[in-house]
Scaffold this motif. Structure first.
Motif, PDB file in Angstrom:
ATOM      1  N   TRP A 112      30.304  37.060  43.478  1.00  0.00           N
ATOM      2  CA  TRP A 112      31.185  37.929  44.248  1.00  0.00           C
ATOM      3  C   TRP A 112      31.583  39.067  43.320  1.00  0.00           C
ATOM      4  CZ3 TRP A 112      33.885  36.038  48.945  1.00  0.00           C
ATOM      5  CH2 TRP A 112      34.657  37.024  49.539  1.00  0.00           C
ATOM      6  N   LEU A 113      31.344  40.298  43.752  1.00  0.00           N
ATOM      7  CA  LEU A 113      31.640  41.479  42.940  1.00  0.00           C
ATOM      8  C   LEU A 113      32.770  42.274  43.563  1.00  0.00           C
ATOM      9  CD1 LEU A 113      27.969  41.950  42.833  1.00  0.00           C
ATOM     10  CD2 LEU A 113      29.220  42.110  40.707  1.00  0.00           C
ATOM     11  N   LYS A 114      33.640  42.795  42.704  1.00  0.00           N
ATOM     12  CA  LYS A 114      34.725  43.664  43.161  1.00  0.00           C
ATOM     13  C   LYS A 114      34.783  44.867  42.235  1.00  0.00           C
ATOM     14  CE  LYS A 114      37.657  39.977  44.977  1.00  0.00           C
ATOM     15  NZ  LYS A 114      38.971  39.324  44.877  1.00  0.00           N
ATOM     16  N   GLY A 115      35.148  46.005  42.804  1.00  0.00           N
ATOM     17  CA  GLY A 115      35.329  47.216  42.026  1.00  0.00           C
ATOM     18  C   GLY A 115      36.466  48.026  42.592  1.00  0.00           C
ATOM     19  N   GLN A 116      37.126  48.788  41.725  1.00  0.00           N
ATOM     20  CA  GLN A 116      38.222  49.644  42.167  1.00  0.00           C
ATOM     21  C   GLN A 116      38.254  50.897  41.316  1.00  0.00           C
ATOM     22  OE1 GLN A 116      42.115  47.883  42.026  1.00  0.00           O
ATOM     23  NE2 GLN A 116      43.135  49.754  42.643  1.00  0.00           N
ATOM     24  N   VAL A 117      38.458  52.036  41.980  1.00  0.00           N
ATOM     25  CA  VAL A 117      38.726  53.309  41.319  1.00  0.00           C
ATOM     26  C   VAL A 117      39.861  53.958  42.091  1.00  0.00           C
ATOM     27  CG1 VAL A 117      37.838  55.577  40.677  1.00  0.00           C
ATOM     28  CG2 VAL A 117      36.321  53.590  40.581  1.00  0.00           C
ATOM     29  N   GLY A 118      41.027  54.089  41.451  1.00  0.00           N
ATOM     30  CA  GLY A 118      42.186  54.646  42.145  1.00  0.00           C
ATOM     31  C   GLY A 118      42.558  53.767  43.330  1.00  0.00           C
ATOM     32  N   ARG A 119      42.661  54.378  44.505  1.00  0.00           N
ATOM     33  CA  ARG A 119      43.005  53.614  45.711  1.00  0.00           C
ATOM     34  C   ARG A 119      41.794  53.029  46.414  1.00  0.00           C
ATOM     35  NH1 ARG A 119      47.938  56.931  48.573  1.00  0.00           N
ATOM     36  NH2 ARG A 119      49.307  56.881  46.770  1.00  0.00           N
ATOM     37  N   GLY A 120      40.609  53.476  46.041  1.00  0.00           N
ATOM     38  CA  GLY A 120      39.389  52.959  46.659  1.00  0.00           C
ATOM     39  C   GLY A 120      38.993  51.620  46.082  1.00  0.00           C
ATOM     40  N   LYS A 121      38.634  50.678  46.954  1.00  0.00           N
ATOM     41  CA  LYS A 121      38.260  49.325  46.516  1.00  0.00           C
ATOM     42  C   LYS A 121      36.965  48.900  47.170  1.00  0.00           C
ATOM     43  CE  LYS A 121      42.962  47.624  45.886  1.00  0.00           C
ATOM     44  NZ  LYS A 121      43.912  46.571  46.237  1.00  0.00           N
ATOM     45  N   PHE A 122      36.294  47.937  46.519  1.00  0.00           N
ATOM     46  CA  PHE A 122      35.070  47.362  47.061  1.00  0.00           C
ATOM     47  C   PHE A 122      35.081  45.862  46.800  1.00  0.00           C
ATOM     48  CE2 PHE A 122      30.838  45.704  46.458  1.00  0.00           C
ATOM     49  CZ  PHE A 122      30.248  46.062  47.652  1.00  0.00           C
ATOM     50  N   SER A 123      34.626  45.091  47.770  1.00  0.00           N
ATOM     51  CA  SER A 123      34.468  43.651  47.616  1.00  0.00           C
ATOM     52  C   SER A 123      33.177  43.254  48.333  1.00  0.00           C
ATOM     53  CB  SER A 123      35.670  42.924  48.194  1.00  0.00           C
ATOM     54  OG  SER A 123      35.575  41.532  47.974  1.00  0.00           O
ATOM     55  N   SER A 124      32.283  42.574  47.640  1.00  0.00           N
ATOM     56  CA  SER A 124      30.946  42.337  48.166  1.00  0.00           C
ATOM     57  C   SER A 124      30.804  41.125  49.057  1.00  0.00           C
ATOM     58  CB  SER A 124      29.960  42.172  47.008  1.00  0.00           C
ATOM     59  OG  SER A 124      30.219  40.954  46.306  1.00  0.00           O
ATOM     60  N   GLY A 125      31.652  40.129  48.895  1.00  0.00           N
ATOM     61  CA  GLY A 125      31.352  38.832  49.480  1.00  0.00           C
ATOM     62  C   GLY A 125      30.294  38.158  48.601  1.00  0.00           C
ATOM     63  N   TRP A 126      29.861  36.966  48.965  1.00  0.00           N
ATOM     64  CA  TRP A 126      28.884  36.244  48.148  1.00  0.00           C
ATOM     65  C   TRP A 126      27.504  36.859  48.320  1.00  0.00           C
ATOM     66  CZ3 TRP A 126      31.081  33.691  44.539  1.00  0.00           C
ATOM     67  CH2 TRP A 126      32.273  33.023  44.745  1.00  0.00           C
ATOM     68  N   ILE A 127      26.912  37.311  47.217  1.00  0.00           N
ATOM     69  CA  ILE A 127      25.575  37.930  47.250  1.00  0.00           C
ATOM     70  C   ILE A 127      24.706  37.376  46.139  1.00  0.00           C
ATOM     71  CG2 ILE A 127      26.416  40.062  48.321  1.00  0.00           C
ATOM     72  CD1 ILE A 127      26.148  41.403  45.550  1.00  0.00           C
ATOM     73  N   LEU A 128      23.474  37.813  46.096  1.00  0.00           N
ATOM     74  CA  LEU A 128      22.481  37.415  45.089  1.00  0.00           C
ATOM     75  C   LEU A 128      22.270  35.903  45.053  1.00  0.00           C
ATOM     76  CD1 LEU A 128      23.466  39.772  42.134  1.00  0.00           C
ATOM     77  CD2 LEU A 128      21.803  40.198  43.937  1.00  0.00           C
ATOM     78  N   CYS A 129      22.343  35.273  46.206  1.00  0.00           N
ATOM     79  CA  CYS A 129      22.190  33.808  46.302  1.00  0.00           C
ATOM     80  C   CYS A 129      20.738  33.398  46.141  1.00  0.00           C
ATOM     81  CB  CYS A 129      22.700  33.321  47.651  1.00  0.00           C
ATOM     82  SG  CYS A 129      24.451  33.696  47.900  1.00  0.00           S
TER      83      CYS A 129
END
Length: 129
Positions: A112-129
């Protein structure tokens, strides 16, 4: 041909070979620094409003870095990678260009990957299984 002319041609040939050898040695490092923050091959580019999470894989390891779309100004940034069944590995702070890299050993587990820059966010859910 005189010996002076032969020496000049040999010196020129040696200079060309030396320069090309130096370029061949220096170019891979420069290319790696420009295109990759982590070892391995890039497997995902995950864009969001204010940045991008780049994901790399090598063997059983997954590495990620968050890049800002507008480098130069320090802002709150983070990147997180979590292998299923483990705790996330996080790099967070105020950065001008990127957060990370962070690496986890995932083996064949999902991440599970997450990223944030300022107010923008990203969350992938479970990937690369």
């Amino acid at each position: 041909m005189h010996s002076g002319a032969i020496r000049r041609r040999l010196a020129l040939g040696l200079a060309v070979l030396t320069a090309s050898g130096l370029l061949a040695v220096a170019a891979p490092g420069e290319a790696q620094a420009a295109s990759g923050y982590c070892p391995g091959r890039k497997v995902r580019t995950l864009p969001f409003a204010t940045g991008t999470v780049l994901v790399y894989k090598r063997g059983g390891y997954v590495c990620a870095v968050t890049l800002t779309k507008r480098p130069g100004v320090k802002r709150k940034m983070s990147v997180s990678v979590q292998a299923r069944g483990n705790r996330p590995v996080v790099d967070a702070g105020k950065y001008a260009h990127h957060a990370g890299p962070v690496t986890v050993h995932a083996g064949r587990r999902c991440v599970w990957l997450k990223g944030q820059v300022g107010r923008g966010k990203f969350s992938s859910g479970w990937i690369l299984c």
